[in-house]
Scaffold this motif. Structure first.
Motif, PDB file in Angstrom:
ATOM      1  N   LEU A 297      44.868  65.535  35.752  1.00  0.00           N
ATOM      2  CA  LEU A 297      43.202  65.001  36.117  1.00  0.00           C
ATOM      3  C   LEU A 297      42.515  66.300  36.030  1.00  0.00           C
ATOM      4  N   GLN A 298      42.922  66.885  37.605  1.00  0.00           N
ATOM      5  CA  GLN A 298      42.844  68.096  38.365  1.00  0.00           C
ATOM      6  C   GLN A 298      42.179  69.981  36.960  1.00  0.00           C
ATOM      7  N   PHE A 299      43.288  69.269  36.169  1.00  0.00           N
ATOM      8  CA  PHE A 299      43.526  70.211  35.294  1.00  0.00           C
ATOM      9  C   PHE A 299      42.332  70.108  34.301  1.00  0.00           C
ATOM     10  N   ARG A 300      42.416  68.680  34.017  1.00  0.00           N
ATOM     11  CA  ARG A 300      41.210  68.426  32.795  1.00  0.00           C
ATOM     12  C   ARG A 300      39.979  68.666  33.453  1.00  0.00           C
ATOM     13  N   ASN A 301      39.678  68.197  34.817  1.00  0.00           N
ATOM     14  CA  ASN A 301      38.574  68.258  35.355  1.00  0.00           C
ATOM     15  C   ASN A 301      38.166  70.130  35.484  1.00  0.00           C
ATOM     16  N   TYR A 302      38.545  70.264  35.510  1.00  0.00           N
ATOM     17  CA  TYR A 302      38.564  72.119  35.995  1.00  0.00           C
ATOM     18  C   TYR A 302      38.210  72.443  34.796  1.00  0.00           C
ATOM     19  N   PHE A 303      38.850  72.885  34.103  1.00  0.00           N
ATOM     20  CA  PHE A 303      38.447  73.320  32.854  1.00  0.00           C
ATOM     21  C   PHE A 303      37.606  73.045  31.616  1.00  0.00           C
ATOM     22  N   CYS A 304      37.479  71.735  32.152  1.00  0.00           N
ATOM     23  CA  CYS A 304      36.565  70.815  30.659  1.00  0.00           C
ATOM     24  C   CYS A 304      35.178  72.178  30.754  1.00  0.00           C
ATOM     25  N   ARG A 305      35.629  72.779  31.656  1.00  0.00           N
ATOM     26  CA  ARG A 305      33.869  73.418  31.628  1.00  0.00           C
ATOM     27  C   ARG A 305      33.908  74.455  31.070  1.00  0.00           C
ATOM     28  N   PHE A 306      34.744  75.187  31.034  1.00  0.00           N
ATOM     29  CA  PHE A 306      35.426  76.506  29.744  1.00  0.00           C
ATOM     30  C   PHE A 306      35.884  76.372  28.693  1.00  0.00           C
ATOM     31  N   TYR A 307      36.181  74.671  27.696  1.00  0.00           N
ATOM     32  CA  TYR A 307      37.563  74.606  27.212  1.00  0.00           C
ATOM     33  C   TYR A 307      37.302  75.639  26.006  1.00  0.00           C
ATOM     34  N   SER A 308      36.397  76.390  25.995  1.00  0.00           N
ATOM     35  CA  SER A 308      36.607  77.176  24.428  1.00  0.00           C
ATOM     36  C   SER A 308      37.084  78.266  24.791  1.00  0.00           C
ATOM     37  N   ASN A 309      37.165  78.629  26.659  1.00  0.00           N
ATOM     38  CA  ASN A 309      37.661  80.002  26.778  1.00  0.00           C
ATOM     39  C   ASN A 309      39.060  79.421  26.840  1.00  0.00           C
ATOM     40  N   ARG A 319      49.322  69.569  24.782  1.00  0.00           N
ATOM     41  CA  ARG A 319      48.713  70.954  24.138  1.00  0.00           C
ATOM     42  C   ARG A 319      48.533  69.331  22.295  1.00  0.00           C
ATOM     43  N   GLU A 320      49.302  68.919  22.018  1.00  0.00           N
ATOM     44  CA  GLU A 320      48.237  68.225  21.241  1.00  0.00           C
ATOM     45  C   GLU A 320      48.249  66.897  21.283  1.00  0.00           C
ATOM     46  N   GLU A 321      47.801  66.575  22.355  1.00  0.00           N
ATOM     47  CA  GLU A 321      46.350  65.625  23.367  1.00  0.00           C
ATOM     48  C   GLU A 321      45.373  66.547  22.792  1.00  0.00           C
ATOM     49  N   PHE A 322      45.841  67.345  23.492  1.00  0.00           N
ATOM     50  CA  PHE A 322      43.933  67.941  23.473  1.00  0.00           C
ATOM     51  C   PHE A 322      43.701  68.798  22.136  1.00  0.00           C
ATOM     52  N   LEU A 323      44.180  69.192  21.243  1.00  0.00           N
ATOM     53  CA  LEU A 323      44.204  68.697  20.065  1.00  0.00           C
ATOM     54  C   LEU A 323      43.332  67.894  19.124  1.00  0.00           C
ATOM     55  N   ARG A 324      44.131  66.314  19.100  1.00  0.00           N
ATOM     56  CA  ARG A 324      43.903  65.356  19.231  1.00  0.00           C
ATOM     57  C   ARG A 324      41.713  64.305  19.479  1.00  0.00           C
ATOM     58  N   GLU A 325      42.276  64.618  20.138  1.00  0.00           N
ATOM     59  CA  GLU A 325      40.795  64.924  21.386  1.00  0.00           C
ATOM     60  C   GLU A 325      39.992  65.757  20.564  1.00  0.00           C
ATOM     61  N   ILE A 326      40.403  66.778  20.330  1.00  0.00           N
ATOM     62  CA  ILE A 326      39.640  67.928  19.708  1.00  0.00           C
ATOM     63  C   ILE A 326      38.762  67.218  18.569  1.00  0.00           C
ATOM     64  N   GLN A 327      39.701  66.667  17.664  1.00  0.00           N
ATOM     65  CA  GLN A 327      39.545  66.650  16.804  1.00  0.00           C
ATOM     66  C   GLN A 327      38.810  65.141  16.336  1.00  0.00           C
ATOM     67  N   ASP A 328      38.859  64.398  17.496  1.00  0.00           N
ATOM     68  CA  ASP A 328      37.791  62.662  17.293  1.00  0.00           C
ATOM     69  C   ASP A 328      36.630  63.569  18.014  1.00  0.00           C
ATOM     70  N   ILE A 329      36.442  64.514  18.912  1.00  0.00           N
ATOM     71  CA  ILE A 329      34.987  64.731  19.134  1.00  0.00           C
ATOM     72  C   ILE A 329      34.453  65.101  18.441  1.00  0.00           C
ATOM     73  N   GLU A 330      34.677  66.033  16.987  1.00  0.00           N
ATOM     74  CA  GLU A 330      34.546  67.045  15.597  1.00  0.00           C
ATOM     75  C   GLU A 330      34.231  65.548  14.685  1.00  0.00           C
ATOM     76  N   LYS A 331      34.970  64.265  14.851  1.00  0.00           N
ATOM     77  CA  LYS A 331      34.409  63.409  13.985  1.00  0.00           C
ATOM     78  C   LYS A 331      32.678  62.886  14.386  1.00  0.00           C
ATOM     79  N   LEU A 332      32.527  63.037  15.501  1.00  0.00           N
ATOM     80  CA  LEU A 332      31.547  63.326  15.670  1.00  0.00           C
ATOM     81  C   LEU A 332      29.932  63.148  15.565  1.00  0.00           C
ATOM     82  N   TYR A 333      30.246  64.064  15.339  1.00  0.00           N
ATOM     83  CA  TYR A 333      29.413  65.021  14.371  1.00  0.00           C
ATOM     84  C   TYR A 333      29.571  65.422  13.153  1.00  0.00           C
ATOM     85  N   LEU A 334      29.934  64.806  12.831  1.00  0.00           N
ATOM     86  CA  LEU A 334      30.193  65.286  10.965  1.00  0.00           C
ATOM     87  C   LEU A 334      28.913  64.116  10.416  1.00  0.00           C
TER      88      LEU A 334
END
Length: 334
Positions: A297-309, A319-334
């Protein structure tokens, strides 16, 4: 003792700070509860500071004139007037104002401690000035010290249980509901940011031992039990990691996060202090490789501010869980 109403005139800036503490510490709507706790819980320390000031003034005067020319009451009044001036000056540092807010609270029949303290008002001061100065002095303390003052009774009961190595039953606020739980209190810690106090403890959940943390302000009552508190080696290790990374985050796993930060990511990690996890000693900052043994939880809360870096390297399942989350987020903008 009869019920008595007290009228208080408080600097408007101080009043706003007091209302902010009321929200920060979840006191509720009754401002009088906070005021009463400050007076009763803080007065011993405030009085000690007044005595020290009194002695300094007395020693300073004694070096210049015959100290017998001034009475003890006069020394106390001099100390009071200096403290009153310093307290008001501290409040007005940020905003210059002469506006006073009028507050009321009632001393009930059973509140003898509060009544006795107000009877100690200096002869050279009004009761309103006396109370206001106690509040000004309280507001000059760091936030975590103010929280300790407000919840002094709960703090002392927990510290006593820790000293006596006993378990306790606590009643606490959780999502606007009161709950009760038996815990093994480990330590009361201040967050790395020195904002709030947290109680670190071990308890049982679904027949399993778990480590948890709780805001001091959420604790309603503490009852010491006859059973001794005990901790496993793994639990003590979790506590150690929590103290290193952030006591507001519970750790109940042994996950190590390995990441690679871009140059900008390294700068952002250096500058973003709030709730920041501590990099392990075997990290390699020159190559942007960092290891963290904090909670997920701390890892997510802290690094979500600059995940692109931030590139998550390990553990692979996260890592795989995070990639799935990114894909789900991407679908919202397609």
């Amino acid at each position: 003792m009869e019920n008595q109403d007290v009228t208080l005139y408080l600097d408007s800036v101080a009043h706003e700070k007091l209302k902010k503490d009321q929200k920060l510490f979840h006191i509720g709507r009754a401002e009088s509860i906070l005021i009463k706790r400050i007076i009763v819980n803080y007065y011993p320390k405030y009085n000690q500071e007044m005595k020290e000031l009194n002695n300094k003034i007395k020693n300073s005067i004694a070096s210049q004139i015959d100290p017998n020319l001034i009475s003890e009451e006069a020394y106390a009044n001099i100390a009071w007037n200096i403290t009153k001036y310093l307290g008001e000056r501290t409040i007005k540092k940020s905003v210059s104002t002469d506006k006073k807010d009028k507050l009321h609270f009632r001393i009930n029949k059973r509140e003898n401690d509060l009544d006795q303290i107000l009877m100690l008002c200096p002869t050279d001061a009004t009761k309103s000035e006396f109370i206001a100065n106690i509040i000004y002095s309280y507001l000059d303390k760091p936030q975590y010290e103010r929280e300790y003052i407000v919840f002094k009774e709960e703090w002392n009961r927990l510290e006593h249980a820790i000293k006596e190595n006993q378990q306790v039953r606590i009643v606490y606020n959780s999502s606007k509901n009161e709950k009760s739980q038996i815990i093994h209190p480990y330590k009361i810690c201040v967050s790395n940011e020195e904002l709030f106090n947290y109680v670190l403890f071990q308890t049982t959940k679904d027949d399993n031992l778990v480590v948890s943390t709780l805001h001091l302000y959420n604790i309603i009552s503490v009852c010491m039990l006859p059973n001794e508190r005990t901790f496993t080696k793994e639990t003590l290790n979790h506590f150690k990691r929590m103290e290193k990374n952030g006591v507001q985050y519970s750790i109940n796993e042994n996950t190590i996060f390995k990441v690679k930060l871009t140059e900008q990511g390294k700068q952002l990690y250096s500058y973003n202090y709030l709730e920041k996890p501590t990099a392990s000693d075997y990290s390699d900052p020159d190559n942007g490789i960092y290891y963290f043994d904090c909670s997920k939880l701390q890892f997510r809360n802290y690094f979500c501010r600059f995940y692109s870096n931030v590139e998550i390297l390990e553990p692979t399942n996260y890592r795989e869980e995070f990639l799935r989350e990114i894909q789900d987020i991407e679908k919202l903008y397609l």
